[in-house]
Design an enzyme around this catalytic site. Structure first.
Site, PDB file in Angstrom:
ATOM      1  N   PRO A 773       0.759  -1.358  -0.095  1.00  0.00           N
ATOM      2  CA  PRO A 773       0.053  -0.094  -0.004  1.00  0.00           C
ATOM      3  C   PRO A 773       0.925   1.105  -0.099  1.00  0.00           C
ATOM      4  O   PRO A 773       0.509   2.300  -0.465  1.00  0.00           O
ATOM      5  CB  PRO A 773      -0.764  -0.206   1.123  1.00  0.00           C
ATOM      6  CG  PRO A 773      -0.828  -1.821   1.365  1.00  0.00           C
ATOM      7  CD  PRO A 773       0.155  -2.167   1.146  1.00  0.00           C
ATOM      8  N   TYR A 774       2.101   1.318   0.627  1.00  0.00           N
ATOM      9  CA  TYR A 774       2.866   2.461   0.500  1.00  0.00           C
ATOM     10  C   TYR A 774       3.401   2.982  -0.701  1.00  0.00           C
ATOM     11  O   TYR A 774       3.266   3.949  -1.339  1.00  0.00           O
ATOM     12  CB  TYR A 774       4.173   2.170   1.351  1.00  0.00           C
ATOM     13  CG  TYR A 774       5.084   3.285   1.252  1.00  0.00           C
ATOM     14  CD1 TYR A 774       4.689   4.697   1.629  1.00  0.00           C
ATOM     15  CD2 TYR A 774       6.469   2.890   0.926  1.00  0.00           C
ATOM     16  CE1 TYR A 774       5.730   5.512   1.621  1.00  0.00           C
ATOM     17  CE2 TYR A 774       7.457   3.877   0.832  1.00  0.00           C
ATOM     18  CZ  TYR A 774       6.903   5.217   1.135  1.00  0.00           C
ATOM     19  OH  TYR A 774       8.198   6.278   1.092  1.00  0.00           O
ATOM     20  N   GLY A 775       3.540   1.910  -1.697  1.00  0.00           N
ATOM     21  CA  GLY A 775       4.108   2.088  -2.881  1.00  0.00           C
ATOM     22  C   GLY A 775       3.147   2.394  -3.669  1.00  0.00           C
ATOM     23  O   GLY A 775       3.253   3.437  -4.810  1.00  0.00           O
TER      24      GLY A 775
END
Length: 963
Positions: A773-775
């Site tokens: 989810p961060y990327g």
């Protein structure tokens, strides 16, 4: 005139001299005009009206426990939840006179009692030692309490306690009649060894609700219990980790602030704590204690310290009930009658561990949180209570002087929510705000300077010596003060004569006699310290009314209908016209006065440095580039700020401090104090209103957008938070840039947008396929920026950088994450923590990757090199152009290689533990920086070993971070 006539005294009429009660300067006690002490001095609060009525709803509780003692299984839960001390101390009788006299000295401007001997207050240390309540833990936020209906509370009560109260048991939405709870509890069967565990837990919650609503957090109703605290009783196993003691102190502070106003007639809160605090510290108020038990009698239970005042008190020697006597005792109090340090190490070590486990935060200058009540713990004003030298405290600007007006009826705005979040973040960093001060040295010069300052700024005594009474106790403190000031002035006059070179020997001998008489008299009255005040100190001889400070009212006081009807016939028509005319004239005068004051204030403000600084940020200046740095209090953002300021940029930092560090901002402000260079704005980029205000009030030329949560592992656990924080906030920021014509954006992106490519090294043409989810959130933010650039002439630079390490080479800034984020933080931080012994060793997640040594391979970029790339990107940004660059060294190092390099840099053989993989991690990631090298003339200069060595120097020099 002959010399002998100098000492000839002639009879004269005694002058009318009014003793000044203080303060001489009103810059500390700004609310004096509304304060209770002012009404006592003016005579509007006299007799029964002057005595506050303490409110409590726990009499039935203690009677119930007297006849039905708690079962050991319930007591065990009370111990685990942190309330055993309160129960074992039991019912504390209130002395109305003592409580009222103390509240007359309580100052809402400073959260301290202004005693004659100096400022004092109830601290976290008092709460924990006296009652054993936890003061170091998670705050009581009571989130969602306002949104629960009566039916919702009924359901929650039934789920947690097994009781189903009907609607008649409720008053309002979230309060319960105590009588209904008493009736239900009296009808329950006693808990036994055979009782089901769920029944024991339900009974524990009922007792805790009764104890909290009746003793610790009572309101002024005297018959109702607040249900808000039930929200924090869902999980009994976690209650012991919550700061109930800090919340109780916060609520008590708020109640004391309200009660200290002239209009108050009642007082509530944890008054048991206030009462035993008075007994513990005020020697004239202390009741006698019974002699020790006989050797063969059973010892007192090992419990909280306040138990001695409820089990061993002899009432015959107490000062009880008479407000005039209690007030006079405090007005005459000397330094030897106040116990500044009642808790010796011997006493503390003799208490159970749960009475002092939070001692690390006893001296924290921090907000205390109890739902909507956020009150400050002002340790820097009461350092003598901790055996430290008391300095002259700075201005009390941490809270608004009318902060205590907020209650449950208060309408919460978005600005309030941000303020609450800021206070919660400050509490989370309480260990970074421990007050450090030198140990107390008797008769040292700073202490005399403090007393000199204190007498100028404090209310020395409360009772007015001109108020004679026909019967009962006659107030004497004012008369004593008048005599003391006479001796003080005589002493000064004698010194001036003794030092006068033109005075004769006889005059000097007589002056010496006068000075000796004054010294002996003042010393005998325990006031000798005042003779050491600064020579320029002159006690005022005439009392002046304090300046009026407008206090916000909730609503205008209504006039009774019958009163309105009675006015007309009496006054007649002509009187009505006259009254209206006067009212209009008054309104006109007020408007003209307000306009004049506003004009003067504006002229003063225009000429002040603050206005000049503000105007510099609000207007564009030729040759100066104003950069907005979002997340500028963070590790990377703060390093970007210091580089921009060094290169003569003007910088505005916007940060909500959820991951940033205020210590870094303070370092930057100290390095660049010049007006118009740096400003810090506390705000959340997710608040569209706040973001628009920031852009409206500032003339930005460019934006460097760093603000984001940035932990891969955390993103897999809280994906929605990452999409909101990264993607949504970037959208709001770009919209504000478009609305206010800001044409340059430098976006801080990540190599995580590439996912796990099949081919290494990574170039800018490598397909983006993020796997966490961060990327994914970062890639979405990139897409928003790129789509926006296609329809505008904005200059965009997107920098996708790799793993950041290092710190400022000059040792000014470094990486100092919060303790709770260390698990998620960078590997360099974990290595340094292990090298310093903060953690037992280093945990490496994943040794089965498809790499030469089985651990992940990463490209480690020094933070100084990274910021150099940002500055070069800013310099090369051009309208309608988009630049996308990888920022890395082009060399990959495995985690094992990194650890070995860290061992060499620190000189410590770090213990390593190998664990399973962390979700969302890639096996191998490193960059090809050819494009940024050719187009921006940028190259990474620091090697892995050099970066770690620089960072280690900062870590060793800042063992407690920025504190």
């Amino acid at each position: 005139m002959c010399k002998k006539d100098i000492f000839t005294f002639k009879s004269m009429d005694p002058p009318q001299v009014t003793v000044h009660s203080g303060p001489e300067v009103y810059d500390v006690l700004t609310l004096q005009a509304e304060h209770r002490s002012q009404s006592v001095w003016n005579g509007t609060l006299r007799g029964e009206k002057a005595c506050l009525h303490p409110r409590r709803t726990d009499h039935e509780l203690w009677q119930h426990l007297k006849h039905r003692p708690l079962h050991p299984r319930i007591l065990d839960y009370f111990g685990r939840c942190g309330f055993r001390g309160v129960v074992e101390v039991g019912c504390v009788p209130y002395d109305w006179g003592v409580i009222t006299a103390l509240i007359e000295r309580w100052r809402p401007e400073t959260h301290t009692f202004h005693m004659r001997t100096g400022e004092a207050t109830i601290t976290l240390q008092d709460v924990e030692l006296m009652f054993g309540m936890c003061v170091d833990g998670d705050p009581l936020l009571q989130a969602g309490a306002r949104d629960i209906s009566v039916q919702g509370w009924q359901q929650l009560i039934y789920e947690l306690t097994g009781w189903a109260p009907d609607e008649n048991c409720f008053t309002g939405v979230s309060r319960l009649y105590v009588g209904s709870l008493v009736a239900y509890m009296d009808g329950l069967d006693a808990i036994t060894d055979q009782s089901a565990e769920v029944n024991v837990q339900q009974r524990v919650r009922l007792y805790l609700l009764w104890l909290c609503g009746g003793t610790i957090f009572p309101d002024k109703s005297g018959c109702k219990l607040s249900l808000d605290f039930l929200l924090d009783m869902r999980d009994l196993s976690t209650m012991g980790t919550q700061a109930w003691g800090a919340s109780a102190l916060s609520y008590l502070y708020n109640c004391l602030c309200r009660a200290s106003m002239s209009a108050a007639s009642d007082v509530c809160g944890f008054l048991s704590l206030l009462q035993v605090w008075a007994w513990e510290r005020l020697i004239p108020m202390q009741p006698s204690l019974r002699p020790p038990r006989e050797p063969m009698s059973p010892p007192e239970p090992h419990t909280a310290l306040a138990r001695k005042w409820t089990r061993c008190r002899v009432r015959q020697n107490e000062v009880r009930g008479v407000l005039a006597i209690c007030r006079d005792v405090l007005d005459n109090l000397n330094d030897g009658q106040f116990v500044w340090e009642p808790y010796s190490e011997t006493i503390i070590n003799g208490l159970p561990e749960w009475c002092w486990r939070g001692r690390d935060v006893w001296m924290a200058q921090t907000p205390l949180i109890c739902g909507i009540y956020r009150e400050w713990h002002m340790v820097d004003r009461v350092l003598r209570q901790f055996g430290r030298e008391q300095h002259i405290p700075g201005p009390c600007t941490t809270f608004d002087h009318l902060h205590f007006k907020r209650d449950k009826r208060f309408r919460v705005t978005q600005q309030d929510i941000h303020y609450f979040e800021f206070m919660a973040a400050f509490w989370a960093h309480r260990r970074d705000n421990i007050i450090r001060a030198e140990l107390l040295i008797e008769a040292s010069r700073p202490r005399l300077e403090y007393f000199d300052w204190y007498h100028r700024h404090s209310r020395i005594f409360i009772g007015n010596p001109t108020h004679d009474v026909d019967r009962g106790y006659q107030h004497m403190a004012g008369r004593h003060e008048a005599l003391a000031r006479g001796h003080q002035n005589s002493y000064k006059l004698a010194l001036s004569v003794g030092n006068d070179p033109t005075a004769s020997d006889a005059e000097k001998v007589l002056a010496e006699k006068f000075s000796r008489i004054s010294v002996e008299s003042m010393t005998a009255a325990s006031l000798g310290t005042r003779l050491s005040f600064a020579p320029d100190y002159t006690p005022p001889t005439e009392y002046e009314e304090p300046p009026i400070v407008p206090v916000r009212r909730r609503q205008r006081q209504a006039v009774h209908r019958d009163e309105v009807r009675s006015r007309g016939p009496r006054g007649g028509r002509g009187m009505d016209i006259l009254v209206v005319s006067k009212r209009r004239n008054n309104i006109t005068r007020k408007l003209l006065l307000a306009a004049g004051i506003t004009a003067i204030c504006f002229l003063i403000f225009r000429t002040s440095p603050g206005f000049s600084s503000f105007m510099k940020f609000a207007q564009r200046e030729p040759g100066v580039t104003h950069v907005l740095v979002t997340g500028g209090a963070g590790f990377i953002g703060s390093h970007a700020t210091i580089r921009l300021l060094k290169d003569s940029y003007r910088v505005t930092i916007v940060d909500n401090l959820s991951r940033g560090n205020m210590g870094a901002v303070k370092v930057l402000q100290e390095l660049f104090p010049e007006p118009g260079r740096l400003q810090f704005i506390y705000a959340d980029l997710g608040d569209a209103v706040a973001v628009n205000k920031i852009f409206k009030r500032n003339a930005f030329d460019a934006v460097m957008h760093f603000a984001a949560v940035a932990y891969v592992g955390e993103s897999t656990q809280e994906p929605l938070r990452y999409y909101h924080n990264i993607t949504s906030n970037t959208l709001l920021l770009v919209k504000a840039m478009a609305a206010y014509g800001v044409k340059t954006l430098i976006y801080s992106s990540t190599c995580a947008t590439y996912g796990e490519p099949e081919k290494m090294p990574i170039t800018e043409e490598t397909p983006q396929a993020p796997i966490n989810p961060y990327g994914k959130a970062k890639k979405m933010a990139e897409d928003i920026i790129l789509d926006f650039s296609k329809t505008s002439d904005v200059a965009v630079m997107i920098l996708r950088y790799f793993n950041v390490i290092g710190s400022d080479p000059e040792g000014r800034l470094g990486e100092a994450p919060r303790p709770e984020l260390r698990e998620q933080g960078r590997i360099s931080g974990a290595c340094f923590d292990a090298a310093r012994g903060i953690i037992p060793g280093l945990k490496i997640r994943g040794v089965d990757y498809n790499t030469p040594d089985g651990t992940c391979i990463r490209d480690y970029i020094d933070v100084t090199d990274l910021i150099d790339a940002h500055v070069k990107a800013l310099e090369h940004a051009r309208p309608s152009k988009v630049g996308i660059y990888n920022v890395g060294t082009g060399r990959g190092s495995s985690v094992k290689q990194f650890v070995e390099a860290c061992k060499r840099a620190t000189g410590v053989n770090i213990k390593v533990e190998y664990l399973t993989r962390r979700p969302g991690d890639y096996a191998e990631v490193y960059s090809d920086p050819s494009k940024i090298r050719h187009e921006l003339n940028w190259i990474a200069r620091y090697t892995l070993e050099e970066s770690l060595a620089i960072a280690w120097r900062w870590q060793k020099a800042h063992r407690n971070g920025y504190n």
